[in-house]
Design an enzyme around this catalytic site. Structure first.
Site, PDB file in Angstrom:
ATOM      1  N   GLY A 187      -5.386  -5.808  -6.141  1.00  0.00           N
ATOM      2  CA  GLY A 187      -5.941  -5.635  -4.693  1.00  0.00           C
ATOM      3  C   GLY A 187      -5.198  -4.199  -4.247  1.00  0.00           C
ATOM      4  O   GLY A 187      -4.991  -3.316  -5.060  1.00  0.00           O
ATOM      5  N   ARG A 188      -4.756  -4.284  -3.046  1.00  0.00           N
ATOM      6  CA  ARG A 188      -4.014  -3.199  -2.185  1.00  0.00           C
ATOM      7  C   ARG A 188      -3.043  -2.703  -2.974  1.00  0.00           C
ATOM      8  O   ARG A 188      -2.497  -1.705  -3.020  1.00  0.00           O
ATOM      9  CB  ARG A 188      -3.701  -3.492  -0.917  1.00  0.00           C
ATOM     10  N   LYS A 234      13.923  -9.972  -0.188  1.00  0.00           N
ATOM     11  CA  LYS A 234      12.704  -9.426   0.281  1.00  0.00           C
ATOM     12  C   LYS A 234      12.332 -10.049   1.612  1.00  0.00           C
ATOM     13  O   LYS A 234      12.084  -9.670   2.519  1.00  0.00           O
ATOM     14  CB  LYS A 234      11.185  -9.683  -0.482  1.00  0.00           C
ATOM     15  N   HIS A 256      14.330  -8.910   4.184  1.00  0.00           N
ATOM     16  CA  HIS A 256      13.912  -7.373   4.648  1.00  0.00           C
ATOM     17  C   HIS A 256      12.592  -7.574   5.684  1.00  0.00           C
ATOM     18  O   HIS A 256      12.595  -6.718   6.766  1.00  0.00           O
ATOM     19  CB  HIS A 256      13.425  -6.674   3.247  1.00  0.00           C
ATOM     20  N   GLU A 309      12.160  -6.425   9.376  1.00  0.00           N
ATOM     21  CA  GLU A 309      11.001  -5.382   9.854  1.00  0.00           C
ATOM     22  C   GLU A 309      10.475  -6.188  10.934  1.00  0.00           C
ATOM     23  O   GLU A 309      10.157  -5.291  11.806  1.00  0.00           O
ATOM     24  CB  GLU A 309       9.912  -5.859   8.482  1.00  0.00           C
TER      25      GLU A 309
HETATM   26  N1  LIG Z   1      -0.331  -5.396   1.493  1.00  0.00           N
HETATM   27  C1  LIG Z   1       1.291  -5.235   1.549  1.00  0.00           C
HETATM   28  O1  LIG Z   1       1.465  -4.338   2.443  1.00  0.00           O
HETATM   29  C2  LIG Z   1       2.167  -5.784   0.826  1.00  0.00           C
HETATM   30  C3  LIG Z   1       1.747  -7.214   0.068  1.00  0.00           C
HETATM   31  N2  LIG Z   1       2.545  -7.775  -0.694  1.00  0.00           N
HETATM   32  C4  LIG Z   1       2.242  -8.916  -1.347  1.00  0.00           C
HETATM   33  O2  LIG Z   1       1.434  -8.792  -2.502  1.00  0.00           O
HETATM   34  C5  LIG Z   1       0.647  -9.654  -2.938  1.00  0.00           C
HETATM   35  C6  LIG Z   1      -0.885  -9.160  -2.863  1.00  0.00           C
HETATM   36  O3  LIG Z   1      -1.083  -8.514  -1.666  1.00  0.00           O
HETATM   37  P1  LIG Z   1      -2.401  -7.387  -1.613  1.00  0.00           P
HETATM   38  O4  LIG Z   1      -2.575  -6.505  -2.748  1.00  0.00           O
HETATM   39  O5  LIG Z   1      -2.095  -6.730  -0.288  1.00  0.00           O
HETATM   40  O6  LIG Z   1      -3.550  -8.591  -1.501  1.00  0.00           O
HETATM   41  P2  LIG Z   1      -5.049  -8.349  -1.695  1.00  0.00           P
HETATM   42  O7  LIG Z   1      -5.879  -9.490  -0.983  1.00  0.00           O
HETATM   43  O8  LIG Z   1      -5.289  -6.808  -1.272  1.00  0.00           O
HETATM   44  O9  LIG Z   1      -5.209  -8.243  -3.265  1.00  0.00           O
HETATM   45  C7  LIG Z   1      -5.140  -9.710  -4.133  1.00  0.00           C
HETATM   46  C8  LIG Z   1      -6.015  -9.476  -5.436  1.00  0.00           C
HETATM   47  O10 LIG Z   1      -5.809 -10.726  -6.174  1.00  0.00           O
HETATM   48  C9  LIG Z   1      -6.960 -10.915  -6.569  1.00  0.00           C
HETATM   49  N3  LIG Z   1      -7.062 -12.402  -6.980  1.00  0.00           N
HETATM   50  C10 LIG Z   1      -7.062 -13.401  -6.345  1.00  0.00           C
HETATM   51  N4  LIG Z   1      -7.099 -14.636  -6.956  1.00  0.00           N
HETATM   52  C11 LIG Z   1      -7.055 -14.274  -8.255  1.00  0.00           C
HETATM   53  C12 LIG Z   1      -6.635 -14.890  -9.325  1.00  0.00           C
HETATM   54  N5  LIG Z   1      -6.852 -16.253  -9.570  1.00  0.00           N
HETATM   55  N6  LIG Z   1      -6.661 -14.423 -10.351  1.00  0.00           N
HETATM   56  C13 LIG Z   1      -6.904 -12.664 -10.621  1.00  0.00           C
HETATM   57  N7  LIG Z   1      -6.754 -12.094  -9.545  1.00  0.00           N
HETATM   58  C14 LIG Z   1      -6.831 -12.660  -8.193  1.00  0.00           C
HETATM   59  C15 LIG Z   1      -8.085 -10.715  -5.664  1.00  0.00           C
HETATM   60  O11 LIG Z   1      -9.402 -10.499  -5.951  1.00  0.00           O
HETATM   61  C16 LIG Z   1      -7.426  -9.417  -5.210  1.00  0.00           C
HETATM   62  O12 LIG Z   1      -8.018  -8.235  -5.769  1.00  0.00           O
HETATM   63  C17 LIG Z   1       0.690 -10.595  -1.722  1.00  0.00           C
HETATM   64  O13 LIG Z   1       1.654 -11.612  -2.271  1.00  0.00           O
HETATM   65  C18 LIG Z   1       1.264  -9.879  -0.644  1.00  0.00           C
HETATM   66  O14 LIG Z   1       1.849 -10.745   0.506  1.00  0.00           O
HETATM   67  C19 LIG Z   1       3.816  -7.357  -0.622  1.00  0.00           C
HETATM   68  C20 LIG Z   1       4.390  -6.376   0.050  1.00  0.00           C
HETATM   69  C21 LIG Z   1       3.356  -5.338   0.836  1.00  0.00           C
HETATM   70  O1  LIG Z   2       5.581  -7.241   2.767  1.00  0.00           O
HETATM   71  C1  LIG Z   2       4.788  -6.760   3.624  1.00  0.00           C
HETATM   72  C2  LIG Z   2       5.449  -5.267   4.279  1.00  0.00           C
HETATM   73  O2  LIG Z   2       6.882  -5.415   3.804  1.00  0.00           O
HETATM   74  C3  LIG Z   2       3.617  -7.119   3.919  1.00  0.00           C
HETATM   75  O3  LIG Z   2       2.812  -6.076   4.189  1.00  0.00           O
HETATM   76  C4  LIG Z   2       3.792  -8.406   4.876  1.00  0.00           C
HETATM   77  O4  LIG Z   2       2.162  -8.818   4.805  1.00  0.00           O
HETATM   78  C5  LIG Z   2       4.149  -8.106   6.013  1.00  0.00           C
HETATM   79  O5  LIG Z   2       4.554  -9.326   6.623  1.00  0.00           O
HETATM   80  P1  LIG Z   2       3.716 -10.011   7.792  1.00  0.00           P
HETATM   81  O6  LIG Z   2       2.283 -10.233   7.218  1.00  0.00           O
HETATM   82  O7  LIG Z   2       4.374 -11.524   7.940  1.00  0.00           O
HETATM   83  O8  LIG Z   2       3.532  -9.125   9.024  1.00  0.00           O
END
Ligand SMILES: NC(=O)C1=CN([C@@H]2O[C@H](COP(=O)(O)OP(=O)(O)OC[C@H]3O[C@@H](n4cnc5c(N)ncnc54)[C@H](O)[C@@H]3O)[C@@H](O)[C@H]2O)C=CC1
Ligand SMILES: O=C(CO)[C@H](O)[C@H](O)COP(=O)(O)O
Length: 351
Positions: A9-10, A188, A191, A195
């Site tokens: 994903g992202r 984290k 952190h 945030e």
């Molecule tokens: N978006 C952000 O700013 C940040 C996100 N995170 C963490 O990183 C993780 C991923 O976040 P994002 O990339 O934003 O989420 P997202 O929703 O953009 O991507 C998640 C991906 O996982 C895939 N997925 C779901 N179930 C699956 C499975 N069973 N097997 C394989 N793939 C599967 C989905 O199809 C999707 O492409 C989360 O735990 C999030 O909390 C951490 C730091 C920052």
């Molecule tokens: O880890 C992150 C940024 O550092 C993610 O963007 C997280 O989803 C932010 O926390 P919340 O969704 O509780 O605002």
């Protein structure tokens, strides 16, 4: 080195791109086949199941999960089932450190190393790099250090802290072995608690500036609200977009969150379209819970978490109780719900 990514994903997709850009080999899997195809087109090896993914990896297999935190437990089980003794499973999502402690112990019994990597950097990480907070054994950390070094920002243009000489340390490059399993996500979690606090203070300050013209709008106040005593001191039509831009330059509170605020206000100065209901994914709650558990005061972090709950009307009943008590003891009548909505709309129009 070779690394497999589950979850494109992202976050996961850009981590893979950053790794491939630095010459690492990536095998990728996502339940969304389009996400796999996109990265295959950029040079990754695609897999159509976790078993296929494991079969395409050389020992020692290293698999990084980057899936929504709520799914990490089941995905970890699915991946661990196709790993062998000595392989390494990494969770880079925003998982609760307590789950890491439990999961690492269970996987250790099966000979699988588990590493929790708190990852910060969001959607800008591809270019800026990701700040990595790592928990796990020394051996596992040493094994994955080449990929951590690539994913992390590196020293970049940040000046060295005075007194730090000699070889660059991992933390100066943007990654750190924080301790045993769970320690990475614990760091984290805190952190993200911080945030919330920084975000809330920027938001509250800008809201005060946005109301620095309250003296001009005095006439709109309902008779039940205490009058502004000195309206002549609140006649400032402050432009919050310009101030947020200004504060980025040389001010004590300049920060990346302020940079992002200035960008958002530049795109949309009135923030039209945002309802003002702020979600939370759990890390702030876990931070406050940990602070209560160990008896450490975190009033700012707790207030900023509760502010998010209030934004979602979770304080509605409490406020209705307040109004009810004022009515009971003083006969004070509050505006009925419909009129409150109208008053809110008038303020938004004026803004
Ligand atoms: N978006 C952000 O700013 C940040 C996100 N995170 C963490 O990183 C993780 C991923 O976040 P994002 O990339 O934003 O989420 P997202 O929703 O953009 O991507 C998640 C991906 O996982 C895939 N997925 C779901 N179930 C699956 C499975 N069973 N097997 C394989 N793939 C599967 C989905 O199809 C999707 O492409 C989360 O735990 C999030 O909390 C951490 C730091 C920052
Ligand atoms: O880890 C992150 C940024 O550092 C993610 O963007 C997280 O989803 C932010 O926390 P919340 O969704 O509780 O605002």
């Amino acid at each position: 080195m070779q690394l497999a990514m589950v979850g494109l994903g992202r976050m996961g997709a850009n981590i893979v791109r950053r790794l491939m850009r630095d010459g690492h080999d990536c095998v990728v899997y996502d339940v969304n086949a389009d996400a796999v195809a996109a990265l295959v087109a950029e040079g990754a090896v695609g897999a159509d199941s976790v078993a296929d993914l494991a079969a395409k990896l050389e020992p020692t297999r290293v698999v990084w999960m980057m899936v929504p935190a709520s799914l990490t437990g089941s995905v970890a089980e699915e991946v661990a089932a196709v790993l062998d003794k000595g392989d390494i499973l990494i969770d880079g999502g925003n998982s609760n450190y307590r789950d890491d402690v439990r999961r690492a112990a269970a996987l250790r019994e099966r000979g699988i190393e588990y590493v929790d990597v708190g990852t910060s950097g969001g959607v800008f990480g591809l270019e800026r790099g990701y700040c990595l907070m790592v928990g796990g054994s020394d051996t596992a950390f040493a094994h994955i250090e080449p990929v951590l070094r690539t994913i992390a920002p590196g020293v970049g243009e940040i000046e060295r802290t005075p007194g730090r000489d000699g070889d660059l340390t991992p933390e100066e490059q943007g990654y750190l072995h924080c301790g045993p399993s769970g320690a990475g996500h614990f760091v984290k979690m805190v952190h993200n608690g911080i945030e919330y606090g920084i975000m809330a203070s920027i938001a509250e300050g800008l809201n005060l500036l946005d109301n620095a013209d309250a003296g001009v709008r005095e006439a709109e106040h309902s008779a039940e609200i205490a009058p502004l005593e000195e309206p002549e001191f609140y006649q400032f039509p402050i432009d919050t977009e310009k101030v947020s831009e200004l504060w980025r330059r040389g001010s004590v509170i300049s920060s990346w969150l302020l940079d992002l605020t200035a960008a958002a206000l530049h795109e949309n100065p009135t923030l039209n379209g945002l309802a003002g209901r702020v979600s939370d994914s759990g890390e702030g709650r876990w931070t406050v819970k940990a602070a209560v558990d160990v008896g450490v005061p975190v009033p700012v972090l707790a207030a900023s978490l509760f502010e998010r709950f209030s934004s979602r009307d979770e304080d509605l009943f409490a406020n209705q109780v307040l109004s009810a008590m004022r009515l009971q003891f003083g006969g004070h009548k509050e505006l009925p719900a419909g009129d409150v909505l109208e008053a809110g709309a008038r303020k938004a129009d004026a803004g």
